[in-house]
Write an enzyme that holds these catalytic residues in place. Structure first.
Site, PDB file in Angstrom:
ATOM      1  N   TYR A   1      33.147  44.246  31.617  1.00  0.00           N
ATOM      2  CA  TYR A   1      32.774  43.640  32.976  1.00  0.00           C
ATOM      3  C   TYR A   1      31.959  44.216  33.858  1.00  0.00           C
ATOM      4  CZ  TYR A   1      33.790  40.959  37.448  1.00  0.00           C
ATOM      5  OH  TYR A   1      33.852  39.995  38.314  1.00  0.00           O
ATOM      6  N   ASP A   2      32.404  45.505  33.808  1.00  0.00           N
ATOM      7  CA  ASP A   2      31.339  46.475  35.006  1.00  0.00           C
ATOM      8  C   ASP A   2      30.083  46.379  34.379  1.00  0.00           C
ATOM      9  OD1 ASP A   2      34.239  46.461  35.909  1.00  0.00           O
ATOM     10  OD2 ASP A   2      34.286  48.870  35.764  1.00  0.00           O
TER      11      ASP A   2
ATOM     12  N   VAL B   1      45.775  40.712  41.599  1.00  0.00           N
ATOM     13  CA  VAL B   1      46.818  41.066  42.285  1.00  0.00           C
ATOM     14  C   VAL B   1      47.610  40.218  43.337  1.00  0.00           C
ATOM     15  CG1 VAL B   1      45.501  42.169  43.974  1.00  0.00           C
ATOM     16  CG2 VAL B   1      47.616  43.512  43.545  1.00  0.00           C
TER      17      VAL B   1
END
Length: 330
Positions: free
Chosen positions: A148-149, A190
């Protein structure tokens, strides 16, 4: 609303942020082509739009070429939470990289602007705090999160090369943690994790000691920043941070969610995942200067709307055990 005559392509349009963007564009009088492969997006997110005369839904993978005629492109297609993008890391990278090539190729052919939703994850576990756009980041290129990064970092490279080499009008925004209604129950972010666990009276799963920080931006504020960026002059390319600079520890977030839901959930600590950033906070001075933008929704107000969304969703399934009465989403 009067029809503006503009046709807009939104990739990842059935996702959390994408579906909100589709609704906003329709409300502005635009015609919207929503493209999604439903690997993480949900048809339920855009179900209320299906009968709209200016809305079209297409099932398509942006890693494959797409042939449409539009006036602008918003490229949001990509899994965005660790469980989602780590589930199929190769496909995640293809979505970011091939998707960038395909959307830029389309924008070049049509001569239209294209906006890339990049991410704060391009900064990795930052050595600079808060993070400014000029910071190059500290990213592990071979870690569990790198699909992803590095995929998003590579997409930015492709966007700027197309701009320099082919004159494509690009817009790049780096989104920080965004939350709000329409997040998936199994999203893995989260905020949704804590809210769902609290509403069901389950233990709150907190990784590490909870001292790592995040900056949470409500979806309406994120949308405003994205749309304003698309509306800037052609020479404004970005990247521009879009996020809320109010910084909270993850433990503070957990305690706030428990209190706001009236839950009896206990907080349980688990080992910190690899490459999990220790601090995250945007410097939004560029957004203020270029877009006259800053977030308006504080965390408590945004959580109230988000909790109400999940309370209604889980309540219909008889899964809510939290004692506090949460207002319904209106």
């Amino acid at each position: 609303m009067t029809y503006s005559g503009e046709r807009v392509l939104v990739t990842g349009g059935a996702g959390f942020i994408g579906s909100h963007l589709c609704r906003r564009l329709l409300d502005e009088g635009k015609s919207v082509i929503c493209v999604d492969d439903f690997s993480t997006g949900s048809q339920g997110n855009v179900a209320p739009l299906l009968d709209h005369p200016r809305f079209e839904l297409r099932r398509h993978d942006v890693a494959l070429p797409l042939h449409v005629e539009v006036d602008m492109i918003y490229n949001l297609a990509c899994p965005a939470s660790p469980p989602q993008y780590q589930k199929d890391p190769i496909q995640t990278m293809k979505t970011s990289v091939f998707g960038a090539f395909n959307m830029l190729g389309l924008a070049k052919r049509l001569g239209v602007p294209v906006l890339q939703t990049s991410t704060s994850e391009v900064y990795g576990d930052p050595h600079q705090h808060p993070q400014r756009e000029a910071y190059w980041g500290n990213v592990n290129p071979i870690g569990m999160r790198s699909c992803y990064d590095e995929g998003k970092r590579c997409a930015e490279t492709i966007f700027f090369d197309y701009h320099r080499e082919h004159g494509v009008q690009i817009k790049v925004v780096r989104l920080f943690n965004t939350y709000g209604p329409r997040m998936l129950v199994n999203d893995g972010r989260v905020v949704s994790n804590f809210v769902i666990q609290a509403l069901q009276g389950l233990p709150i799963t907190l990784y590490g000691d909870g001292s790592q920080t995040r900056s949470f931006c409500y979806v309406d504020d994120t949308l405003e920043g994205i749309v304003r960026m698309m509306g800037t002059a052609p020479e404004v390319t970005g990247p521009v941070n879009i996020g809320n600079p109010d910084e909270f520890t993850v433990l503070e977030l957990a305690r706030m969610v428990v209190a706001m839901t009236g839950s009896r959930s206990e907080i349980r600590h688990f080992p910190l995942p690899s490459d999990d950033p220790t601090r995250r906070k945007p410097d939004i001075s560029e957004a203020a200067r270029l877009l006259d933008w800053s977030p308006k929704v504080g965390l408590e107000r945004g959580l109230d709307c988000t909790i109400a969304h999940f309370h209604d969703l889980l309540g219909r399934q008889g899964l809510v055990t939290a004692s506090r009465k949460v207002r319904s989403v209106g």
